[in-house]
Design a protein around this motif. Structure first.
Motif, PDB file in Angstrom:
ATOM      1  N   LEU A 121      41.110  14.034  57.944  1.00 37.52           N
ATOM      2  CA  LEU A 121      40.413  14.921  56.684  1.00 37.52           C
ATOM      3  C   LEU A 121      40.168  13.920  55.528  1.00 37.52           C
ATOM      4  CD1 LEU A 121      43.173  16.329  58.156  1.00 37.52           C
ATOM      5  CD2 LEU A 121      42.786  18.152  56.400  1.00 37.52           C
ATOM      6  N   ARG A 122      38.829  14.417  55.263  1.00 42.14           N
ATOM      7  CA  ARG A 122      37.958  13.780  54.304  1.00 42.14           C
ATOM      8  C   ARG A 122      37.660  14.154  52.972  1.00 42.14           C
ATOM      9  NH1 ARG A 122      33.240  11.734  58.502  1.00 42.14           N
ATOM     10  NH2 ARG A 122      32.128  11.167  56.599  1.00 42.14           N
ATOM     11  N   SER A 123      37.501  13.543  51.955  1.00 37.99           N
ATOM     12  CA  SER A 123      37.086  13.821  50.472  1.00 37.99           C
ATOM     13  C   SER A 123      35.717  14.288  50.458  1.00 37.99           C
ATOM     14  CB  SER A 123      37.531  12.913  49.770  1.00 37.99           C
ATOM     15  OG  SER A 123      36.691  11.348  49.967  1.00 37.99           O
ATOM     16  N   ASP A 124      35.028  14.003  51.109  1.00 39.62           N
ATOM     17  CA  ASP A 124      33.514  14.230  51.597  1.00 39.62           C
ATOM     18  C   ASP A 124      33.221  15.288  52.148  1.00 39.62           C
ATOM     19  OD1 ASP A 124      33.925  12.729  53.795  1.00 39.62           O
ATOM     20  OD2 ASP A 124      31.734  11.909  53.793  1.00 39.62           O
ATOM     21  N   GLN A 125      34.014  15.762  53.051  1.00 43.31           N
ATOM     22  CA  GLN A 125      33.812  17.084  53.734  1.00 43.31           C
ATOM     23  C   GLN A 125      34.884  18.285  53.555  1.00 43.31           C
ATOM     24  OE1 GLN A 125      33.534  15.834  58.139  1.00 43.31           O
ATOM     25  NE2 GLN A 125      31.673  14.773  57.511  1.00 43.31           N
ATOM     26  N   PRO A 126      35.083  18.675  52.401  1.00 38.16           N
ATOM     27  CA  PRO A 126      35.889  19.712  52.011  1.00 38.16           C
ATOM     28  C   PRO A 126      35.823  20.887  53.043  1.00 38.16           C
ATOM     29  CG  PRO A 126      34.692  19.543  50.184  1.00 38.16           C
ATOM     30  CD  PRO A 126      34.126  18.470  51.143  1.00 38.16           C
ATOM     31  N   GLN A 127      36.994  21.423  53.302  1.00 38.97           N
ATOM     32  CA  GLN A 127      36.591  22.918  53.951  1.00 38.97           C
ATOM     33  C   GLN A 127      37.326  23.853  53.180  1.00 38.97           C
ATOM     34  OE1 GLN A 127      35.151  23.053  56.728  1.00 38.97           O
ATOM     35  NE2 GLN A 127      34.605  20.944  56.688  1.00 38.97           N
ATOM     36  N   LEU A 129      39.945  26.541  51.735  1.00 43.32           N
ATOM     37  CA  LEU A 129      41.409  26.590  51.873  1.00 43.32           C
ATOM     38  C   LEU A 129      41.786  27.839  52.623  1.00 43.32           C
ATOM     39  CD1 LEU A 129      42.666  25.367  48.491  1.00 43.32           C
ATOM     40  CD2 LEU A 129      42.726  24.170  50.586  1.00 43.32           C
ATOM     41  N   VAL A 174      46.709  21.106  52.676  1.00 43.93           N
ATOM     42  CA  VAL A 174      45.100  21.419  52.745  1.00 43.93           C
ATOM     43  C   VAL A 174      44.821  22.269  53.903  1.00 43.93           C
ATOM     44  CG1 VAL A 174      43.110  20.197  53.324  1.00 43.93           C
ATOM     45  CG2 VAL A 174      44.566  18.853  51.874  1.00 43.93           C
ATOM     46  N   VAL A 198      41.708  13.401  48.870  1.00 46.81           N
ATOM     47  CA  VAL A 198      41.500  14.514  50.071  1.00 46.81           C
ATOM     48  C   VAL A 198      41.687  15.781  49.701  1.00 46.81           C
ATOM     49  CG1 VAL A 198      41.770  15.396  52.239  1.00 46.81           C
ATOM     50  CG2 VAL A 198      41.527  13.083  52.014  1.00 46.81           C
ATOM     51  N   ALA A 201      39.637  16.738  46.619  1.00 41.84           N
ATOM     52  CA  ALA A 201      38.103  17.512  46.674  1.00 41.84           C
ATOM     53  C   ALA A 201      38.177  18.828  47.474  1.00 41.84           C
ATOM     54  CB  ALA A 201      37.686  16.402  47.904  1.00 41.84           C
ATOM     55  N   HIS A 202      39.613  19.215  48.089  1.00 38.75           N
ATOM     56  CA  HIS A 202      39.541  20.493  48.860  1.00 38.75           C
ATOM     57  C   HIS A 202      40.223  21.601  47.698  1.00 38.75           C
ATOM     58  CE1 HIS A 202      39.352  18.326  52.467  1.00 38.75           C
ATOM     59  NE2 HIS A 202      39.227  19.577  52.922  1.00 38.75           N
TER      60      HIS A 202
END
Length: 246
Positions: A121-127, A129, A174, A198, A201-202
């Motif tokens: 899970l990445r801060s630059d690729q939020p999905q 919720l 997340v 992370v 970012a989400h």
């Protein structure tokens, strides 16, 4: 490679190394945890110093070089978050790689190798919720659940969900497996920096349990408490914690 791409790549690679160490069959129990920590730490610290030689570095598994406190950019890593769970061949452990900039958890990647599939899970690729449960689920430590979490969950009609590492718990929020991660038993910067980057970012709420901000790259790396939760629950949870303190 951007900072976020580097963080994700390193977390995923360290996770694969850890799985290899565990499946080698050479180590078990506490010896497995020590071997995993050493292997992942050596890789992460060497790779960061090679890729970002001008940045500071703080790792759970290395002697702290406090010169980092004068630096704006500091990488904060936990090679194995949840060493006990890793040594017990459980799934709820993680690898944390984060970059704090001027004290803020700005970039982060949390690998969950125990779940398989190279999940990071990445801060630059939020999905987006996932949908929330009607009753809030509070993630707590398997061995030392926070008294505040128990009390607030009872008031709000929630339920407690025991889980291993801090990273696994934060990422469970997340991923929609819980609504609240409230911890008051004390941690260190490497336990939460990547998960906070992370989670924030989400769109999750991230703070101390009194609502004050989480500040990283401090001379004293101890962090007494942490709240990561769905924004819909933040105000009520903070209010209930404050009422307990009052």
């Amino acid at each position: 490679m951007t900072d976020a791409e580097l963080a994700a790549h390193l977390a995923e690679t360290a996770g694969r190394l850890l799985v290899d160490v565990r499946t080698s069959g050479v180590f078990t129990g506490k010896a497995l945890g020590k071997a995993g920590d050493a292997t992942a730490n050596e890789f992460l610290c060497h790779a960061i110093r090679h890729a970002r030689p001008d940045d500071g570095l703080l790792s759970e598994e290395e002697k702290d070089d406090t010169r980092r406190c004068a630096q704006s950019r500091v990488w904060i890593v936990d090679p194995v978050d949840g060493t006990r769970e890793y040594g017990e061949a459980r799934a709820d452990w993680a690898v944390h790689v984060a970059l704090a900039v001027d004290g803020i958890a700005q970039v982060g990647a949390v690998a969950l190798p125990g779940l398989g599939g190279g999940l990071v899970l990445r801060s630059d690729q939020p999905q987006p919720l996932p949908a929330m449960a009607e009753r809030p689920r509070f993630l707590v430590s398997r061995t030392r659940p926070a008294a505040e979490a128990h009390a607030v969950a009872e008031v709000l009609g929630g339920e407690l969900v025991p889980m291993g590492s801090a990273g696994a718990k934060a990422m469970a929020v997340v991923r929609g497996e819980a609504e609240v991660y409230l911890h008051s038993g004390g941690q260190y910067e490497w336990d939460s920096c990547a998960p906070v980057a992370v989670a924030a970012a989400h769109g999750l709420h991230c703070s101390r349990i009194d609502g004050s901000p989480l500040v990283y790259n401090q001379p004293d790396t101890y962090m007494p408490d942490l709240l990561i939760c769905r924004p819909e629950w933040a105000e009520r949870v903070l209010a209930e914690v404050a009422s307990l303190a009052g």
